[in-house]
Motif scaffolding. Structure first.
Motif, PDB file in Angstrom:
ATOM      1  N   SER A   2       0.825  -1.200   0.000  1.00 56.92           N
ATOM      2  CA  SER A   2       0.000   0.000   0.000  1.00 56.92           C
ATOM      3  C   SER A   2       0.864   1.257   0.000  1.00 56.92           C
ATOM      4  CB  SER A   2      -0.908   0.007   1.226  1.00 56.92           C
ATOM      5  OG  SER A   2      -1.739  -1.127   1.226  1.00 56.92           O
ATOM      6  N   SER A   3       0.522   2.220  -0.848  1.00 58.90           N
ATOM      7  CA  SER A   3       1.266   3.477  -0.922  1.00 58.90           C
ATOM      8  C   SER A   3       0.601   4.522  -0.029  1.00 58.90           C
ATOM      9  CB  SER A   3       1.316   3.975  -2.363  1.00 58.90           C
ATOM     10  OG  SER A   3       0.015   4.121  -2.890  1.00 58.90           O
ATOM     11  N   VAL A   5       0.894   8.656   1.618  1.00 61.45           N
ATOM     12  CA  VAL A   5       1.431  10.005   1.788  1.00 61.45           C
ATOM     13  C   VAL A   5       1.082  10.448   3.201  1.00 61.45           C
ATOM     14  CG1 VAL A   5       1.050  12.437   1.192  1.00 61.45           C
ATOM     15  CG2 VAL A   5       1.466  10.762  -0.612  1.00 61.45           C
ATOM     16  N   SER A  18       6.622   8.489  10.046  1.00 59.28           N
ATOM     17  CA  SER A  18       7.195   7.862   8.859  1.00 59.28           C
ATOM     18  C   SER A  18       8.061   6.667   9.235  1.00 59.28           C
ATOM     19  CB  SER A  18       8.022   8.882   8.079  1.00 59.28           C
ATOM     20  OG  SER A  18       8.699   8.260   7.005  1.00 59.28           O
ATOM     21  N   THR A  22       7.214   2.813   8.264  1.00 60.84           N
ATOM     22  CA  THR A  22       8.201   2.111   7.432  1.00 60.84           C
ATOM     23  C   THR A  22       8.660   0.829   8.119  1.00 60.84           C
ATOM     24  OG1 THR A  22       8.965   4.186   6.443  1.00 60.84           O
ATOM     25  CG2 THR A  22      10.437   2.299   6.294  1.00 60.84           C
ATOM     26  N   ASN A  27       4.627   1.488   2.662  1.00 55.64           N
ATOM     27  CA  ASN A  27       5.385   2.191   1.637  1.00 55.64           C
ATOM     28  C   ASN A  27       5.064   3.677   1.661  1.00 55.64           C
ATOM     29  OD1 ASN A  27       6.911   2.809  -0.646  1.00 55.64           O
ATOM     30  ND2 ASN A  27       5.282   2.219  -2.055  1.00 55.64           N
ATOM     31  N   ILE A  28       5.920   4.480   2.279  1.00 58.06           N
ATOM     32  CA  ILE A  28       5.720   5.923   2.355  1.00 58.06           C
ATOM     33  C   ILE A  28       6.292   6.549   1.085  1.00 58.06           C
ATOM     34  CG2 ILE A  28       6.082   8.015   3.710  1.00 58.06           C
ATOM     35  CD1 ILE A  28       4.517   5.785   5.132  1.00 58.06           C
ATOM     36  N   ILE A  29       5.435   7.070   0.218  1.00 56.50           N
ATOM     37  CA  ILE A  29       5.892   7.604  -1.068  1.00 56.50           C
ATOM     38  C   ILE A  29       5.974   9.128  -1.078  1.00 56.50           C
ATOM     39  CG2 ILE A  29       5.040   5.616  -2.339  1.00 56.50           C
ATOM     40  CD1 ILE A  29       2.691   7.343  -3.282  1.00 56.50           C
ATOM     41  N   LEU A  45       0.710  11.745  -7.062  1.00 58.08           N
ATOM     42  CA  LEU A  45       1.192  10.386  -6.772  1.00 58.08           C
ATOM     43  C   LEU A  45       0.069   9.356  -6.652  1.00 58.08           C
ATOM     44  CD1 LEU A  45       3.927  11.284  -4.129  1.00 58.08           C
ATOM     45  CD2 LEU A  45       4.227  10.923  -6.589  1.00 58.08           C
ATOM     46  N   PRO A  47      -1.726   8.140  -4.055  1.00 58.33           N
ATOM     47  CA  PRO A  47      -1.515   7.086  -3.056  1.00 58.33           C
ATOM     48  C   PRO A  47      -2.829   6.412  -2.668  1.00 58.33           C
ATOM     49  CG  PRO A  47      -1.539   9.212  -1.992  1.00 58.33           C
ATOM     50  CD  PRO A  47      -1.593   9.484  -3.472  1.00 58.33           C
ATOM     51  N   GLU A  48      -2.718   5.202  -2.140  1.00 59.25           N
ATOM     52  CA  GLU A  48      -3.929   4.525  -1.670  1.00 59.25           C
ATOM     53  C   GLU A  48      -4.459   5.199  -0.411  1.00 59.25           C
ATOM     54  OE1 GLU A  48      -5.538  -0.024  -0.836  1.00 59.25           O
ATOM     55  OE2 GLU A  48      -3.450   0.345  -1.366  1.00 59.25           O
ATOM     56  N   THR A  75      -8.054   8.432  -3.174  1.00 55.60           N
ATOM     57  CA  THR A  75      -7.198   8.259  -2.003  1.00 55.60           C
ATOM     58  C   THR A  75      -8.033   8.300  -0.731  1.00 55.60           C
ATOM     59  OG1 THR A  75      -5.285   9.260  -3.102  1.00 55.60           O
ATOM     60  CG2 THR A  75      -5.282   9.248  -0.685  1.00 55.60           C
TER      61      THR A  75
END
Length: 207
Positions: A2-3, A5, A18, A22, A27-29, A45, A47-48, A75
């Motif tokens: 999972s992405s 922000v 963060s 992590t 997954n911190i994008i 981006l 993100p999910e 999102t």
């Protein structure tokens, strides 16, 4: 994976969250320290999930949630906050925020919250639920509204803009603005751009 922000205007809290996520394999994008940057990241981006401080410079977490709701951005939003104000809680629900947790319990609850949200389930801290009353107004709130004003409320709850409503009802946008002002006055709402949208979403079962 999972992405995500994340955004918080306190650098230490941002880095701590963060590092924690992590370490749990998320997954911190993207990370941001203000609302505008956070919203732009979400748009770019896709993100999910987005985990946002409710109070940030330039754009609050709630304002980001509102923009995502209006623009049908997929999102899922999780808000973290020190606030237990009922109005903020109600707005979060109206803008389809998926998670709402208190900062003092963030590390304890964030992983559980994310698990619920990834299953398309809403998660609101029990501490908030216990301290806030979110009762709905009665039908009496609508007694002074005309049939047209109730119709407009229904269309607002469907996320229609004033222009959309004007076209659907075959009237001028100036007429719709006048109706909106009358509705706000009759319901005794704050004269803010989002107040009517929030009220309509929370109370759509009444009209």
């Amino acid at each position: 994976m999972s992405s995500i922000v994340i955004a918080d205007d306190h650098p230490l809290l941002l880095r701590g969250l963060s590092d924690f996520l992590t370490s749990k394999g998320f997954n911190i994008i993207g990370m941001a320290e203000d609302g505008n940057t956070a919203y732009n990241m979400i748009v770019k981006l896709k993100p999910e999930l987005a985990i946002l401080d409710i109070r940030m410079p330039h754009k609050t977490g709630l304002e980001i949630a509102e923009d995502c709701y209006k623009n049908q951005i997929k999102t899922k939003i999780i808000l973290i906050t020190f606030d237990q104000e009922e109005s903020l809680y109600e707005q979060a629900k109206a803008f389809n925020v998926y998670g709402y947790i208190l900062k003092e319990f963030a590390i304890e609850e964030i992983e559980i919250c994310i698990e619920h949200v990834l299953k398309n389930e809403h998660y609101f801290s029990e501490e908030i639920e216990a301290h806030l009353k979110t009762g709905k107004p009665s039908d009496e709130s609508l007694e002074d509204l005309t049939k047209t004003e109730k119709k407009i409320l229904s269309l607002i709850a469907d996320n229609k803009t004033s222009q959309d409503i004007a076209e659907e009802l075959s009237v001028s946008i100036k007429t719709i603005h006048k109706h909106r002002s009358n509705i706000i006055a009759k319901l005794k709402l704050d004269n803010k751009p989002s107040s009517l949208l929030v009220w309509a979403n929370l109370n759509k079962n009444l009209f």
